[in-house]
Design an enzyme around this catalytic site. Structure first.
Site, PDB file in Angstrom:
ATOM      1  CG  PHE A 123      -1.801   1.070   1.497  1.00 48.17           C
ATOM      2  CD1 PHE A 123      -3.059   1.075   0.913  1.00 48.17           C
ATOM      3  CD2 PHE A 123      -1.469   2.108   2.357  1.00 48.17           C
ATOM      4  CE1 PHE A 123      -3.973   2.090   1.176  1.00 48.17           C
ATOM      5  CE2 PHE A 123      -2.374   3.137   2.621  1.00 48.17           C
ATOM      6  CZ  PHE A 123      -3.627   3.124   2.029  1.00 48.17           C
ATOM      7  N   PRO A 128       7.792  11.301   0.860  1.00 45.93           N
ATOM      8  CG  PRO A 128       9.852  11.132  -0.234  1.00 45.93           C
ATOM      9  CD  PRO A 128       8.374  10.910  -0.439  1.00 45.93           C
ATOM     10  NE  ARG A 243      -5.719   5.159  10.701  1.00 46.28           N
ATOM     11  CZ  ARG A 243      -6.096   6.303  10.157  1.00 46.28           C
ATOM     12  NH1 ARG A 243      -7.325   6.763  10.342  1.00 46.28           N
ATOM     13  NH2 ARG A 243      -5.245   6.997   9.418  1.00 46.28           N
ATOM     14  CD  GLN A 336      13.027  -0.937  34.610  1.00 46.41           C
ATOM     15  OE1 GLN A 336      13.323  -0.533  33.482  1.00 46.41           O
ATOM     16  NE2 GLN A 336      13.741  -0.645  35.671  1.00 46.41           N
ATOM     17  CD  GLU A 363      -2.197   0.077   8.599  1.00 45.25           C
ATOM     18  OE1 GLU A 363      -3.422   0.158   8.765  1.00 45.25           O
ATOM     19  OE2 GLU A 363      -1.618  -0.938   8.165  1.00 45.25           O
TER      20      GLU A 363
END
Ligand code: CAA
Length: 382
Positions: A123, A128, A243, A336, A363
């Site tokens: 896709f 830029p 999404r 951690q 996305e």
């Protein structure tokens, strides 16, 4: 309301999990370090029906619903985030727009191969000079009889290095911003198209992100997806679906972090006991688990609304916003909990830490998800 998966969705979950555990997770560290695109396992994803999950069987798809898609994305991404994005782009950003906007000829020409894993799609919206401002794209497509002549550079094309076909957004009119954008299906061997080198990314290093350059590349007008000027609508609707796929990918990454943190907390000894006995560690684990469950339900809810043909743009953005943040937080907590060894490449914790960050960027950045959510709050009829 029923919060349980159906038997069919549960079967897809089990199938995806077994494949992720036996075929994907064992190679995840190696393909990350070698920055190697996993050609073979991507084909196997196709054979399992996971590369064109929502397509109807007549086009080679699995005919699955979007809840199944989210569940499978989570399981595959739990094994390896790079496999997750490869699968997500092919399903959501390539197969879906072709199935929704393509002519019968375009569907027959591309979908069976894309769904089976014989071919791969990419896709190409960003450039830029335009990422979040998608309507600002500048790649031109000049009218030349029965063809459009493309000039410009596209950026951040996930799957781009391996793809056989690209869903490309171009400007066919300079006088209208978003209404001057059109969408084309461009084949890899189009003269004038140059596929750039793989970007040196921080994470998901087995996936293949490139630039595309067009220099007088002639693309027949029959390759238009939808009609001229419809490109921005196609991009937005495609990203709506993408999404919640990325949200599911984030849930998978976060779950992998929790699984590893739990195992390490049970095994690692300090002060004569497993570190999992200490409240500082237990609170971290409890927060991880709670946030993952919330992210999972936001994601499944977005998919559920889509399955019911209800508006889901806002829910998909909420899912992506929250799940990607959760993945970043869980990756941080996992590292951690591992302490010093988590910072080495001997453990997966450092890979998850690098992989998780992109989830807040591609996305639509988290800031773009805020824009979309706020827009829907202010204008509920959208
Ligand atoms: N569905 C349908 N139509 C939509 C829509 C949606 N979700 N969102 C907007 N539109 C329509 C609007 O209704 C409006 O329609 P009219 O023509 O009737 O006016 C039109 O589109 C323009 O809308 P906006 O004025 O809201 O558009 P905008 O220019 O302000 O941009 C934006 C809105 C949400 C910020 C959009 O530009 C956006 O989503 N940006 C982020 C782009 C993005 O996510 N890029 C990701 C690149 S791909 C990628 O990352 C893939 C990968 O590598 C894995």
């Amino acid at each position: 309301m029923d919060f349980r998966l159906t038997d069919e969705q549960e079967l897809i979950r089990r199938t995806a999990r077994e494949f992720a555990e036996t075929r994907i997770a064992p190679i995840a560290a190696a393909i990350d370090q070698e920055e190697r695109f996993p050609v073979e396992t991507v084909r196997e994803l196709g054979a399992l029906g996971l590369m064109g999950m929502n397509l109807p069987p007549e086009y080679g798809g699995a005919g699955a619903d979007f809840v199944s898609h989210a569940v499978a994305m989570e399981e595959i991404s739990r094994g390896c985030a790079a496999h997750g994005v490869i699968m997500s782009v092919n399903n959501s950003l390539v197969c879906w727009p072709i199935s929704a906007y393509g002519t019968d000829e375009q569907k027959r020409n591309y979908l069976p191969d894309l769904a089976s894993g014989r071919k791969l799609g990419a896709f190409s919206l960003s450039e830029p000079g335009s990422g979040s401002d998608a309507a600002g794209l500048q790649t031109t497509a000049a009218d030349d009889g029965d063809a459009l002549v493309l000039n410009g550079t596209k950026a951040w094309v996930s799957n781009g290095g391996q793809a056989d076909v690209y869903v490309v957004f171009v400007r066919t009119s300079k006088s209208h911003k978003h209404r001057g954008i059109s969408c084309l299906l461009v084949e890899r061997d189009t003269p004038g198209l140059t596929v750039g080198a793989k970007e040196k990314t921080m994470g998901i290093r087995a996936s293949s992100t490139v630039q595309l350059s067009f220099a007088d590349a002639r693309v027949p007008k029959r390759c238009l997806l939808g009609v001229e000027g419809q490109g921005f609508e196609i991009a937005m609707k495609t990203l709506d679906g993408g999404r919640f796929g990325i949200a599911a990918q984030a849930v998978g990454v976060a779950q992998a972090c929790l699984d590893e943190a739990l195992a390490y907390a049970a095994e690692r000894q300090a002060f004569d006991q497993p570190i999992g006995h200490f409240q500082a560690i237990r609170f971290m684990l409890a927060d991880m688990a709670t946030n993952i469950q919330a992210a999972r339900w936001l994601t499944l809810h977005a998919a559920f609304c889509r399955d019911r043909n209800e508006p889901f743009t806002k829910w998909g953005s909420m899912a992506k916003l929250f799940a990607s943040r959760t993945a970043v937080q869980c990756a941080d907590a996992n590292l951690q909990i591992h302490g010093g060894v988590g910072y080495t490449r001997d453990f997966a914790a450092e890979r998850h830490y690098r992989d998780a960050k992109i989830l807040e960027i591609y996305e639509g950045t988290s800031q773009i998800q805020h824009v979309v959510i706020a827009d829907h709050l202010m204008h509920p009829s959208r």
